[in-house]
Design a protein around this motif. Structure first.
Motif, PDB file in Angstrom:
ATOM      1  N   ARG A  12       0.626  -1.531   0.169  1.00 22.11           N
ATOM      2  CA  ARG A  12       0.117  -0.023  -0.057  1.00 22.11           C
ATOM      3  C   ARG A  12       0.709   1.493   0.007  1.00 22.11           C
ATOM      4  NH1 ARG A  12      -5.196  -0.235   1.301  1.00 22.11           N
ATOM      5  NH2 ARG A  12      -4.614   2.114   2.504  1.00 22.11           N
ATOM      6  N   ARG A  13       1.971   1.288   0.646  1.00 21.78           N
ATOM      7  CA  ARG A  13       2.736   2.464   0.810  1.00 21.78           C
ATOM      8  C   ARG A  13       3.461   2.460  -0.668  1.00 21.78           C
ATOM      9  NH1 ARG A  13       7.836   3.694   4.692  1.00 21.78           N
ATOM     10  NH2 ARG A  13       8.764   5.355   3.703  1.00 21.78           N
ATOM     11  N   ARG A  16       0.475   4.483  -2.695  1.00 23.92           N
ATOM     12  CA  ARG A  16       0.369   5.268  -2.141  1.00 23.92           C
ATOM     13  C   ARG A  16       1.494   6.392  -2.623  1.00 23.92           C
ATOM     14  NH1 ARG A  16       1.515   6.579   3.519  1.00 23.92           N
ATOM     15  NH2 ARG A  16       3.593   6.319   2.658  1.00 23.92           N
ATOM     16  N   ASP A  17       2.687   6.092  -2.805  1.00 16.99           N
ATOM     17  CA  ASP A  17       4.437   7.406  -2.783  1.00 16.99           C
ATOM     18  C   ASP A  17       3.983   7.345  -4.748  1.00 16.99           C
ATOM     19  OD1 ASP A  17       4.662   6.964  -0.256  1.00 16.99           O
ATOM     20  OD2 ASP A  17       5.886   5.990  -0.103  1.00 16.99           O
ATOM     21  N   THR A  19       1.779   6.619  -6.822  1.00 18.65           N
ATOM     22  CA  THR A  19       0.021   7.796  -6.716  1.00 18.65           C
ATOM     23  C   THR A  19       0.652   9.184  -7.172  1.00 18.65           C
ATOM     24  OG1 THR A  19      -1.038   6.119  -6.819  1.00 18.65           O
ATOM     25  CG2 THR A  19      -2.546   8.098  -7.046  1.00 18.65           C
ATOM     26  N   LEU A  20       1.276   9.705  -5.775  1.00 22.97           N
ATOM     27  CA  LEU A  20       1.676  10.877  -5.681  1.00 22.97           C
ATOM     28  C   LEU A  20       2.994  11.582  -5.926  1.00 22.97           C
ATOM     29  CD1 LEU A  20       1.427  11.083  -1.444  1.00 22.97           C
ATOM     30  CD2 LEU A  20      -0.060  11.963  -2.841  1.00 22.97           C
ATOM     31  N   ARG A 177      -5.711   2.839  -9.229  1.00 21.21           N
ATOM     32  CA  ARG A 177      -4.568   3.095  -7.683  1.00 21.21           C
ATOM     33  C   ARG A 177      -5.628   2.932  -6.763  1.00 21.21           C
ATOM     34  NH1 ARG A 177      -1.506   0.014 -10.240  1.00 21.21           N
ATOM     35  NH2 ARG A 177       1.145   0.927 -10.476  1.00 21.21           N
ATOM     36  N   LEU A 178      -6.139   3.803  -6.243  1.00 24.46           N
ATOM     37  CA  LEU A 178      -7.165   4.606  -5.469  1.00 24.46           C
ATOM     38  C   LEU A 178      -8.148   3.238  -4.430  1.00 24.46           C
ATOM     39  CD1 LEU A 178      -8.817   8.320  -6.056  1.00 24.46           C
ATOM     40  CD2 LEU A 178      -6.722   7.618  -4.599  1.00 24.46           C
ATOM     41  N   LEU A 181      -5.832   1.075  -3.171  1.00 23.03           N
ATOM     42  CA  LEU A 181      -5.656   1.520  -1.793  1.00 23.03           C
ATOM     43  C   LEU A 181      -6.813   1.398  -0.962  1.00 23.03           C
ATOM     44  CD1 LEU A 181      -3.664   4.620  -2.664  1.00 23.03           C
ATOM     45  CD2 LEU A 181      -2.641   2.845  -1.135  1.00 23.03           C
ATOM     46  N   TRP A 183      -9.623   2.220  -0.766  1.00 19.95           N
ATOM     47  CA  TRP A 183     -10.479   3.787  -1.457  1.00 19.95           C
ATOM     48  C   TRP A 183     -12.024   3.317  -2.214  1.00 19.95           C
ATOM     49  CZ3 TRP A 183      -9.251   9.254  -1.688  1.00 19.95           C
ATOM     50  CH2 TRP A 183      -8.179   9.954  -1.902  1.00 19.95           C
TER      51      TRP A 183
END
Length: 259
Positions: A12-13, A16-17, A19-20, A177-178, A181, A183
């Motif tokens: 997940r990390r 997340r990274d 995607t950001l 991606r969300l 994660l 969402w």
């Protein structure tokens, strides 16, 4: 025979990274830039509609060949985040076809995209004129290129580049991606729509709201069709209509605002 990359299990990390970082290199950064531009506009003396937001401007006035080189350079480099997304999908054993960006259904994508563009285009023009008239929007100048032979081809390329970049990243990639994660579909829809509105904020409140609504519609259509192809077609047609239409009509019709 070419080797196939094995699918990797991503934490997940990492997701997340990743995607950001993709957003920071593309439309997330554009959103921040648009917000700063909007703050500058609302704090400037005079109303928003008295100010202009120019989309396709000359990069080297009076030097057409150098200008063309800059235009093509900007179009190409703006597509680098799409290449990055394609690379990141390969790491999962996937590709852009996973998002529905391929040539497997060209006629279906074209037909659906044209229909969406026809509906959104007509309502979008009316909404823009109303928002500007009420003072919620800047005067949008879709193009200010010199009258040279490459003007219209560049406008078309710019429109297609916008469509490919936005629909692959803001719809296909971001929703994937969300979802990975954890969402919820509703939260992911809001995030995608708000992001789309954010990088149009430089146009004013009208640009933000109008594009956010368009973002909701595009997410719903993507979930229904499972493809970004029709959305790329629709967005391309909308931008081509805006860019080329403005170039042909500006100063010749009374209803079209000019700077």
């Amino acid at each position: 025979m070419a080797e196939t990359l094995p699918e990797q299990r991503l934490t997940r990390r990492t997701l997340r990274d990743e995607t950001l970082l993709v957003l920071a290199l593309s439309l997330g950064a554009s959103g921040v830039s648009a917000l700063i531009s909007f703050i500058g506009s609302v704090t400037k003396p005079g109303g928003l509609k008295e100010q202009a937001a120019t989309l396709n401007a000359s990069a080297a006035p009076g030097r057409p060949w150098l200008d063309l080189a800059w235009q093509l350079f900007d179009i190409a480099t703006d597509l680098v985040p799409v290449a990055l997304v394609a690379h990141l999908l390969l790491r999962e054993g996937q590709n852009l076809r996973t998002l529905g960006f391929d040539r497997t259904r060209p006629l279906t994508d074209l037909g659906r995209g044209a229909a969406v563009a026809a509906v959104i285009g007509s309502t979008g023009i009316a909404f823009y004129l109303a928002a500007r008239g009420l003072g919620f929007n800047l005067t949008v100048v879709p193009e200010a290129l010199p009258d040279v032979w490459w003007k219209y081809p560049v406008l078309v390329l710019s429109a297609v580049q916008n469509a490919v970049l936005e629909e692959i990243i803001v719809v296909g990639y971001l929703l994937r991606r969300l979802g990975q994660l954890g969402w919820t579909p509703g939260t992911a829809l809001v995030a995608s729509a708000v992001l789309r509105g954010s990088y149009h904020l430089y146009q004013g409140i009208g640009g933000f709201v109008g594009n956010m609504v368009m973002g909701v519609v595009f997410v719903l259509l993507y979930r229904r069709w499972g493809r970004v192809g029709p959305l790329v077609v629709a967005h391309s047609l909308l931008d081509i209509g805006a860019f080329v239409g403005y170039a042909l009509l500006a100063g010749k019709v009374d209803w079209l605002p000019t700077a």
